[in-house]
Design a protein around this motif. Sequence first.
Motif, PDB file in Angstrom:
ATOM      1  N   ASN A 118       0.809  -1.235   0.000  1.00  0.00           N
ATOM      2  CA  ASN A 118       0.000   0.000   0.000  1.00  0.00           C
ATOM      3  C   ASN A 118       0.836   1.276   0.000  1.00  0.00           C
ATOM      4  O   ASN A 118       0.275   2.373   0.037  1.00  0.00           O
ATOM      5  CB  ASN A 118      -0.927   0.030   1.221  1.00  0.00           C
ATOM      6  N   VAL A 119       2.166   1.132  -0.018  1.00  0.00           N
ATOM      7  CA  VAL A 119       3.043   2.306   0.027  1.00  0.00           C
ATOM      8  C   VAL A 119       3.770   2.457  -1.304  1.00  0.00           C
ATOM      9  O   VAL A 119       4.413   1.519  -1.788  1.00  0.00           O
ATOM     10  CB  VAL A 119       4.076   2.202   1.166  1.00  0.00           C
ATOM     11  N   HIS A 120       3.668   3.647  -1.880  1.00  0.00           N
ATOM     12  CA  HIS A 120       4.293   3.941  -3.167  1.00  0.00           C
ATOM     13  C   HIS A 120       5.325   5.046  -2.972  1.00  0.00           C
ATOM     14  O   HIS A 120       4.981   6.165  -2.583  1.00  0.00           O
ATOM     15  CB  HIS A 120       3.241   4.388  -4.181  1.00  0.00           C
ATOM     16  N   GLY A 121       6.581   4.735  -3.233  1.00  0.00           N
ATOM     17  CA  GLY A 121       7.629   5.736  -3.131  1.00  0.00           C
ATOM     18  C   GLY A 121       7.636   6.649  -4.348  1.00  0.00           C
ATOM     19  O   GLY A 121       7.417   6.199  -5.477  1.00  0.00           O
ATOM     20  N   LYS A 122       7.868   7.935  -4.123  1.00  0.00           N
ATOM     21  CA  LYS A 122       7.871   8.903  -5.220  1.00  0.00           C
ATOM     22  C   LYS A 122       8.892   9.993  -4.909  1.00  0.00           C
ATOM     23  O   LYS A 122       8.951  10.480  -3.772  1.00  0.00           O
ATOM     24  CB  LYS A 122       6.476   9.513  -5.379  1.00  0.00           C
ATOM     25  N   TYR A 123       9.683  10.349  -5.893  1.00  0.00           N
ATOM     26  CA  TYR A 123      10.708  11.368  -5.678  1.00  0.00           C
ATOM     27  C   TYR A 123      10.056  12.710  -5.339  1.00  0.00           C
ATOM     28  O   TYR A 123       9.098  13.145  -5.987  1.00  0.00           O
ATOM     29  CB  TYR A 123      11.581  11.531  -6.921  1.00  0.00           C
ATOM     30  N   LEU A 124      10.606  13.351  -4.310  1.00  0.00           N
ATOM     31  CA  LEU A 124      10.103  14.668  -3.908  1.00  0.00           C
ATOM     32  C   LEU A 124      11.209  15.471  -3.256  1.00  0.00           C
ATOM     33  O   LEU A 124      11.823  15.026  -2.283  1.00  0.00           O
ATOM     34  CB  LEU A 124       8.929  14.531  -2.928  1.00  0.00           C
ATOM     35  N   ASN A 125      11.444  16.650  -3.791  1.00  0.00           N
ATOM     36  CA  ASN A 125      12.308  17.651  -3.166  1.00  0.00           C
ATOM     37  C   ASN A 125      11.399  18.800  -2.754  1.00  0.00           C
ATOM     38  O   ASN A 125      10.940  19.566  -3.605  1.00  0.00           O
ATOM     39  CB  ASN A 125      13.380  18.120  -4.147  1.00  0.00           C
ATOM     40  N   VAL A 126      11.128  18.922  -1.466  1.00  0.00           N
ATOM     41  CA  VAL A 126      10.130  19.891  -1.002  1.00  0.00           C
ATOM     42  C   VAL A 126      10.554  21.336  -1.225  1.00  0.00           C
ATOM     43  O   VAL A 126       9.728  22.250  -1.142  1.00  0.00           O
ATOM     44  CB  VAL A 126       9.778  19.686   0.494  1.00  0.00           C
ATOM     45  N   THR A 127      11.844  21.574  -1.527  1.00  0.00           N
ATOM     46  CA  THR A 127      12.314  22.937  -1.765  1.00  0.00           C
ATOM     47  C   THR A 127      12.158  23.359  -3.222  1.00  0.00           C
ATOM     48  O   THR A 127      12.335  24.532  -3.547  1.00  0.00           O
ATOM     49  CB  THR A 127      13.791  23.096  -1.363  1.00  0.00           C
ATOM     50  N   ASP A 128      11.843  22.417  -4.100  1.00  0.00           N
ATOM     51  CA  ASP A 128      11.701  22.671  -5.535  1.00  0.00           C
ATOM     52  C   ASP A 128      10.236  22.966  -5.845  1.00  0.00           C
ATOM     53  O   ASP A 128       9.420  22.052  -5.944  1.00  0.00           O
ATOM     54  CB  ASP A 128      12.195  21.455  -6.315  1.00  0.00           C
ATOM     55  N   VAL A 129       9.902  24.231  -6.016  1.00  0.00           N
ATOM     56  CA  VAL A 129       8.499  24.636  -6.176  1.00  0.00           C
ATOM     57  C   VAL A 129       7.846  23.954  -7.374  1.00  0.00           C
ATOM     58  O   VAL A 129       6.745  23.406  -7.264  1.00  0.00           O
ATOM     59  CB  VAL A 129       8.394  26.173  -6.292  1.00  0.00           C
ATOM     60  N   VAL A 178       7.434  20.255  -6.709  1.00  0.00           N
ATOM     61  CA  VAL A 178       6.332  20.008  -5.776  1.00  0.00           C
ATOM     62  C   VAL A 178       4.996  20.071  -6.509  1.00  0.00           C
ATOM     63  O   VAL A 178       4.101  19.242  -6.279  1.00  0.00           O
ATOM     64  CB  VAL A 178       6.368  21.026  -4.612  1.00  0.00           C
ATOM     65  N   GLU A 179       4.854  21.034  -7.409  1.00  0.00           N
ATOM     66  CA  GLU A 179       3.613  21.155  -8.172  1.00  0.00           C
ATOM     67  C   GLU A 179       3.381  19.915  -9.037  1.00  0.00           C
ATOM     68  O   GLU A 179       2.259  19.401  -9.123  1.00  0.00           O
ATOM     69  CB  GLU A 179       3.654  22.413  -9.040  1.00  0.00           C
ATOM     70  N   LYS A 180       4.432  19.418  -9.676  1.00  0.00           N
ATOM     71  CA  LYS A 180       4.320  18.213 -10.504  1.00  0.00           C
ATOM     72  C   LYS A 180       3.990  16.993  -9.640  1.00  0.00           C
ATOM     73  O   LYS A 180       3.187  16.136 -10.034  1.00  0.00           O
ATOM     74  CB  LYS A 180       5.611  17.984 -11.286  1.00  0.00           C
ATOM     75  N   PHE A 181       4.625  16.905  -8.483  1.00  0.00           N
ATOM     76  CA  PHE A 181       4.362  15.811  -7.531  1.00  0.00           C
ATOM     77  C   PHE A 181       2.891  15.812  -7.132  1.00  0.00           C
ATOM     78  O   PHE A 181       2.213  14.777  -7.195  1.00  0.00           O
ATOM     79  CB  PHE A 181       5.264  16.001  -6.306  1.00  0.00           C
ATOM     80  N   TYR A 182       2.392  16.960  -6.750  1.00  0.00           N
ATOM     81  CA  TYR A 182       0.985  17.101  -6.348  1.00  0.00           C
ATOM     82  C   TYR A 182       0.041  16.711  -7.483  1.00  0.00           C
ATOM     83  O   TYR A 182      -0.886  15.920  -7.298  1.00  0.00           O
ATOM     84  CB  TYR A 182       0.721  18.532  -5.896  1.00  0.00           C
ATOM     85  N   GLN A 183       0.293  17.257  -8.668  1.00  0.00           N
ATOM     86  CA  GLN A 183      -0.611  17.005  -9.788  1.00  0.00           C
ATOM     87  C   GLN A 183      -0.608  15.541 -10.198  1.00  0.00           C
ATOM     88  O   GLN A 183      -1.651  14.984 -10.560  1.00  0.00           O
ATOM     89  CB  GLN A 183      -0.221  17.879 -10.985  1.00  0.00           C
ATOM     90  N   SER A 184       0.555  14.894 -10.115  1.00  0.00           N
ATOM     91  CA  SER A 184       0.635  13.482 -10.493  1.00  0.00           C
ATOM     92  C   SER A 184      -0.193  12.606  -9.561  1.00  0.00           C
ATOM     93  O   SER A 184      -0.799  11.625  -9.992  1.00  0.00           O
ATOM     94  CB  SER A 184       2.093  13.019 -10.496  1.00  0.00           C
ATOM     95  N   ILE A 185      -0.256  12.976  -8.290  1.00  0.00           N
ATOM     96  CA  ILE A 185      -1.048  12.204  -7.326  1.00  0.00           C
ATOM     97  C   ILE A 185      -2.534  12.403  -7.582  1.00  0.00           C
ATOM     98  O   ILE A 185      -3.314  11.442  -7.595  1.00  0.00           O
ATOM     99  CB  ILE A 185      -0.683  12.607  -5.884  1.00  0.00           C
ATOM    100  N   VAL A 186      -2.928  13.651  -7.802  1.00  0.00           N
ATOM    101  CA  VAL A 186      -4.335  13.932  -8.091  1.00  0.00           C
ATOM    102  C   VAL A 186      -4.763  13.247  -9.384  1.00  0.00           C
ATOM    103  O   VAL A 186      -5.859  12.677  -9.479  1.00  0.00           O
ATOM    104  CB  VAL A 186      -4.586  15.450  -8.159  1.00  0.00           C
ATOM    105  N   ASP A 187      -3.888  13.273 -10.390  1.00  0.00           N
ATOM    106  CA  ASP A 187      -4.212  12.626 -11.659  1.00  0.00           C
ATOM    107  C   ASP A 187      -4.382  11.118 -11.497  1.00  0.00           C
ATOM    108  O   ASP A 187      -5.266  10.513 -12.113  1.00  0.00           O
ATOM    109  CB  ASP A 187      -3.114  12.901 -12.694  1.00  0.00           C
ATOM    110  N   GLU A 188      -3.540  10.505 -10.689  1.00  0.00           N
ATOM    111  CA  GLU A 188      -3.569   9.047 -10.535  1.00  0.00           C
ATOM    112  C   GLU A 188      -4.640   8.574  -9.568  1.00  0.00           C
ATOM    113  O   GLU A 188      -5.331   7.580  -9.829  1.00  0.00           O
ATOM    114  CB  GLU A 188      -2.209   8.535 -10.074  1.00  0.00           C
ATOM    115  N   PHE A 189      -4.796   9.287  -8.438  1.00  0.00           N
ATOM    116  CA  PHE A 189      -5.676   8.795  -7.377  1.00  0.00           C
ATOM    117  C   PHE A 189      -6.955   9.622  -7.220  1.00  0.00           C
ATOM    118  O   PHE A 189      -7.869   9.201  -6.507  1.00  0.00           O
ATOM    119  CB  PHE A 189      -4.923   8.752  -6.048  1.00  0.00           C
ATOM    120  N   GLY A 190      -7.009  10.793  -7.830  1.00  0.00           N
ATOM    121  CA  GLY A 190      -8.223  11.594  -7.826  1.00  0.00           C
ATOM    122  C   GLY A 190      -8.413  12.495  -6.634  1.00  0.00           C
ATOM    123  O   GLY A 190      -9.233  13.423  -6.685  1.00  0.00           O
TER     124      GLY A 190
END
Length: 240
Positions: free
Chosen positions: A47-58, A61-73
């Motif tokens: 149930n755990v999915h690892g995903k690259y994230l650098n919280v200082t990279d604005v 972060v936006e791409k990370f957020y959008q990819s999750i919403v796109d995949e999981f809704g």
Amino acid sequence: MGKLNGKIAVITGGAKGLGQAIALEFANEGATVIAGDLGELTYSHPNVHGKYLNVTDVLGVEKFYQSIVDEFGKIDILVNNAGITKDSMTRKMTDEQWNLVIDVNLKGVFNLTRLIGPHMQANGSGSIINISSVVGVFGNIGQANYAATKAGVIGLTMTWAKEFALKGANVRVNAIAPGYIMTDILKTVPQDLLDKFAALTMLNRLGQPEEIAKTALFLASDDASYITGQTINVNGGMRL
């Protein structure tokens, strides 16, 4: 029935340490967990999915957020756990030490929450959990940068609890302030120092990552449905 069945949870700094403990706790309770981190996961769970994230990279972060919403809704739970230390006495602290800790521990929390908080508000519900520290509550010698960020996280918690609940949204925002917890970092500390840390607590011992994870589970679940804008101190009764 798991307490988090059907929930989508995002955990920053989720590859190891406290992030790992929280991710596993949530996953075992039925959540689908996206563990964002600079490094790969040091564990595995279906149930755990690892995903690259650098919280200082604005932009990242936006791409990370959008990819999750796109995949999981949707995103139901956010745990802002990613953090670093660069300790030094104030008179010796460099601009680099100050700025790096501020960028990761404070701005990094802002970067992701300014996207996910409004998303939860639009969806009408959600739980945000910010990992602060005992140092953010009491301060600590040689950690002015870290203390400033962790105190700032508490201020953000109270502000966001007000902001994201506007217009009747059931979005709760809370913080956890851990004391000395036996993560990999403390495992490198000499035993005599660990004994000193333990003696600072009323329970006379150090905490375990699972104890922070269970607190996070409580705050993420419906068990904490009337708790928001709070900082939960999980420190064994520490006296600094």
